[in-house]
Design a protein around this motif. Structure first.
Motif, PDB file in Angstrom:
ATOM      1  N   PRO A  14      -4.276  10.305  -4.199  1.00  0.00           N
ATOM      2  CA  PRO A  14      -4.785   8.933  -4.163  1.00  0.00           C
ATOM      3  C   PRO A  14      -3.927   8.010  -3.306  1.00  0.00           C
ATOM      4  O   PRO A  14      -2.704   8.109  -3.308  1.00  0.00           O
ATOM      5  CB  PRO A  14      -4.726   8.499  -5.635  1.00  0.00           C
ATOM      6  N   GLN A  15      -4.610   7.127  -2.582  1.00  0.00           N
ATOM      7  CA  GLN A  15      -3.945   6.077  -1.823  1.00  0.00           C
ATOM      8  C   GLN A  15      -4.030   4.794  -2.637  1.00  0.00           C
ATOM      9  O   GLN A  15      -5.081   4.474  -3.199  1.00  0.00           O
ATOM     10  CB  GLN A  15      -4.612   5.925  -0.459  1.00  0.00           C
ATOM     11  N   LEU A  31      -1.393  -4.478   6.785  1.00  0.00           N
ATOM     12  CA  LEU A  31      -0.647  -4.090   5.587  1.00  0.00           C
ATOM     13  C   LEU A  31       0.279  -2.915   5.905  1.00  0.00           C
ATOM     14  O   LEU A  31      -0.140  -1.931   6.518  1.00  0.00           O
ATOM     15  CB  LEU A  31      -1.605  -3.685   4.466  1.00  0.00           C
ATOM     16  N   ASP A  32       1.531  -3.028   5.494  1.00  0.00           N
ATOM     17  CA  ASP A  32       2.454  -1.907   5.607  1.00  0.00           C
ATOM     18  C   ASP A  32       2.128  -0.875   4.531  1.00  0.00           C
ATOM     19  O   ASP A  32       1.852  -1.224   3.374  1.00  0.00           O
ATOM     20  CB  ASP A  32       3.901  -2.373   5.431  1.00  0.00           C
ATOM     21  N   VAL A  33       2.175   0.394   4.899  1.00  0.00           N
ATOM     22  CA  VAL A  33       1.826   1.471   3.970  1.00  0.00           C
ATOM     23  C   VAL A  33       3.035   2.366   3.769  1.00  0.00           C
ATOM     24  O   VAL A  33       3.531   2.978   4.724  1.00  0.00           O
ATOM     25  CB  VAL A  33       0.632   2.294   4.490  1.00  0.00           C
ATOM     26  N   ALA A  34       3.516   2.444   2.540  1.00  0.00           N
ATOM     27  CA  ALA A  34       4.644   3.313   2.219  1.00  0.00           C
ATOM     28  C   ALA A  34       4.160   4.751   2.067  1.00  0.00           C
ATOM     29  O   ALA A  34       3.088   5.003   1.516  1.00  0.00           O
ATOM     30  CB  ALA A  34       5.310   2.849   0.932  1.00  0.00           C
ATOM     31  N   LEU A  35       4.942   5.695   2.555  1.00  0.00           N
ATOM     32  CA  LEU A  35       4.645   7.108   2.365  1.00  0.00           C
ATOM     33  C   LEU A  35       5.422   7.623   1.160  1.00  0.00           C
ATOM     34  O   LEU A  35       6.618   7.377   1.023  1.00  0.00           O
ATOM     35  CB  LEU A  35       5.020   7.916   3.604  1.00  0.00           C
ATOM     36  N   ALA A  79       0.850  -1.180   0.000  1.00  0.00           N
ATOM     37  CA  ALA A  79       0.000   0.000   0.000  1.00  0.00           C
ATOM     38  C   ALA A  79       0.890   1.237   0.000  1.00  0.00           C
ATOM     39  O   ALA A  79       2.056   1.179   0.398  1.00  0.00           O
ATOM     40  CB  ALA A  79      -0.925   0.016   1.216  1.00  0.00           C
ATOM     41  N   ALA A  80       0.322   2.353  -0.483  1.00  0.00           N
ATOM     42  CA  ALA A  80       1.099   3.595  -0.543  1.00  0.00           C
ATOM     43  C   ALA A  80       0.174   4.783  -0.358  1.00  0.00           C
ATOM     44  O   ALA A  80      -0.992   4.760  -0.775  1.00  0.00           O
ATOM     45  CB  ALA A  80       1.838   3.710  -1.874  1.00  0.00           C
TER      46      ALA A  80
END
Length: 399
Positions: free
Chosen positions: A164-165, A200-204, A129-130
């Motif tokens: 947007p994510q 879920l890991d979310v990248a910035l 995810a981002a």
């Protein structure tokens, strides 16, 4: 890999003041929603855009996106999370793959830049995810009773999330369903919260100050000022570009050819991955070339089965979108069809009209003509048809 962009536009936007929901307010000649749709449609790598709307907004939606040829809107729910889930369920039901990428974007953010969108897509190659975000630079305080300033908060590590994510369809759909089943779905303020709750890991990725969300009447005034400033900046400089394109397709079985968008009866057809319209292909490549943005193959790879048999007007419309996304306009296009048969003259005016329609420019700016090779070469032997084209575009504000 397919990238689906979903624009969430089912909210009421009451804090923006009296009037229509904020996504349908005017923003320098186009609605807030239309600007968001056009920005995502024009972004490299995005394959399609779906919009989620409130059931009562169908007429306003149709007016806002007139001429954009979007798929039918998706009816949203009572909350943002419910609307996002409705979109995800629709994509899955329509055959989207679990590994497809989904970009969930707020309609109230009308200015997502191509770079911001590309960075979110790129991050999904390495992370599940981002989310674009901006660092918190202001001092953050709590508000105390009586309108007084409260305690100062440590801003280290704090960011402002944007959209947007991005996610893969399968995992984010499961995260939404799990939150719904657990009774915590409607409390989520964005999709990142649901993704994190699902592990879920979310990248910035880097955010953009111009990608601000319109919430209040003051935000709307600020967005209108930004739109006006962009127009003023573009008006002072012009970058004139010329591009050329060439295409050829061989004859094969069939009873007609499609040239410059016009179906012409013929004893043979043209072979190709799409509808083999050499005229529209050459014009599209001329426009992409003027933009220095590659060619049709970059935007619509022939290895992608979704483009098999596709109408070539899709390719030309995309080229025109890219010009508009860069703040430009098409000056004129000139196409020469090279063949012995069929005769082009009787159809030239219809071809001009069709090209003008697709590009949304006056027909007087479109030229279509034909020539032969005096029976020399593959065209002279009637083995196929070729086309060459040139296009002039004006990019305002890029010089």
């Amino acid at each position: 890999m397919t990238v689906h962009a979903v624009i969430l536009a089912a909210g009421r936007g009451t804090r923006a003041g009296p009037g229509a929901p904020k996504q349908y307010r005017d923003l320098g000649g186009a609605t807030v929603l239309r600007r968001a749709v056009e920005a995502l449609r024009a972004a490299p790598g995005v394959n399609g855009v779906r919009v989620v709307i409130h059931p009562e907004d169908r007429a306003a939606y149709e007016a806002a996106v007139a001429g954009l040829d979007l798929p039918p809107p998706i009816l949203g729910g009572a909350t943002r999370a419910a609307s996002a889930l409705a979109a995800l369920e629709t994509l899955a039901a329509e055959g989207a793959a679990p590994d497809d990428l989904v970009l969930l974007h707020d309609a109230a953010r009308p200015f997502p830049s191509p770079r911001l969108i590309a960075q979110v897509i790129a991050a999904l190659a390495r992370h599940p995810a981002a989310c674009p975000a901006l660092p918190m630079t202001d001092t953050v305080r709590r508000a105390a009773e009586g309108g007084l300033a409260g305690a100062t908060l440590d801003r280290a590590g704090l960011v402002r999330a944007q959209t947007p994510q991005g996610f893969r369809l399968g995992p984010i759909l499961r995260a939404h369903r799990a939150a719904r089943d657990a009774g915590r779905h409607d409390a989520a303020t964005d999709d990142v919260a649901l993704a994190q709750a699902a592990g879920l890991d979310v990248a910035l990725t880097p955010g953009d100050e111009d990608n601000a969300k319109i919430t209040t009447a003051q935000d709307l005034r600020r967005a209108r000022a930004l739109a006006a400033a962009r127009r003023a900046a573009q008006g002072g400089r012009m970058d004139i570009r010329i591009g050329s394109g060439f295409d050829v397709h061989a004859f094969g079985p069939g009873d007609h050819v499609t040239l410059c968008g016009v179906r012409i009866p013929h004893e043979r057809g043209l072979t190709g991955h799409s509808d083999a319209d050499v005229g529209l292909h050459a014009i599209a490549d001329a426009i992409f070339g003027a933009l220095a943005e590659g060619d049709i193959g970059r935007w619509f790879p022939p290895s992608d089965p979704q483009w098999r048999g596709a109408r070539s007007e899709i390719f030309l419309a995309k080229a025109a979108e890219r010009v508009r996304a860069r703040g430009g306009r098409i000056g004129n296009v000139d196409c020469t069809l090279i063949c012995e048969r069929p005769r082009i003259g009787p159809h030239a005016e219809a071809m001009r009209a069709e090209i003008a329609r697709i590009l949304d420019i006056p027909a007087e700016r479109v030229s279509v003509k034909a020539t032969t090779t005096e029976r020399l070469g593959f065209a002279g032997r009637e083995e196929g048809i070729a086309a060459q084209a040139s296009a002039l575009i004006v990019l305002e504000g890029e010089a």
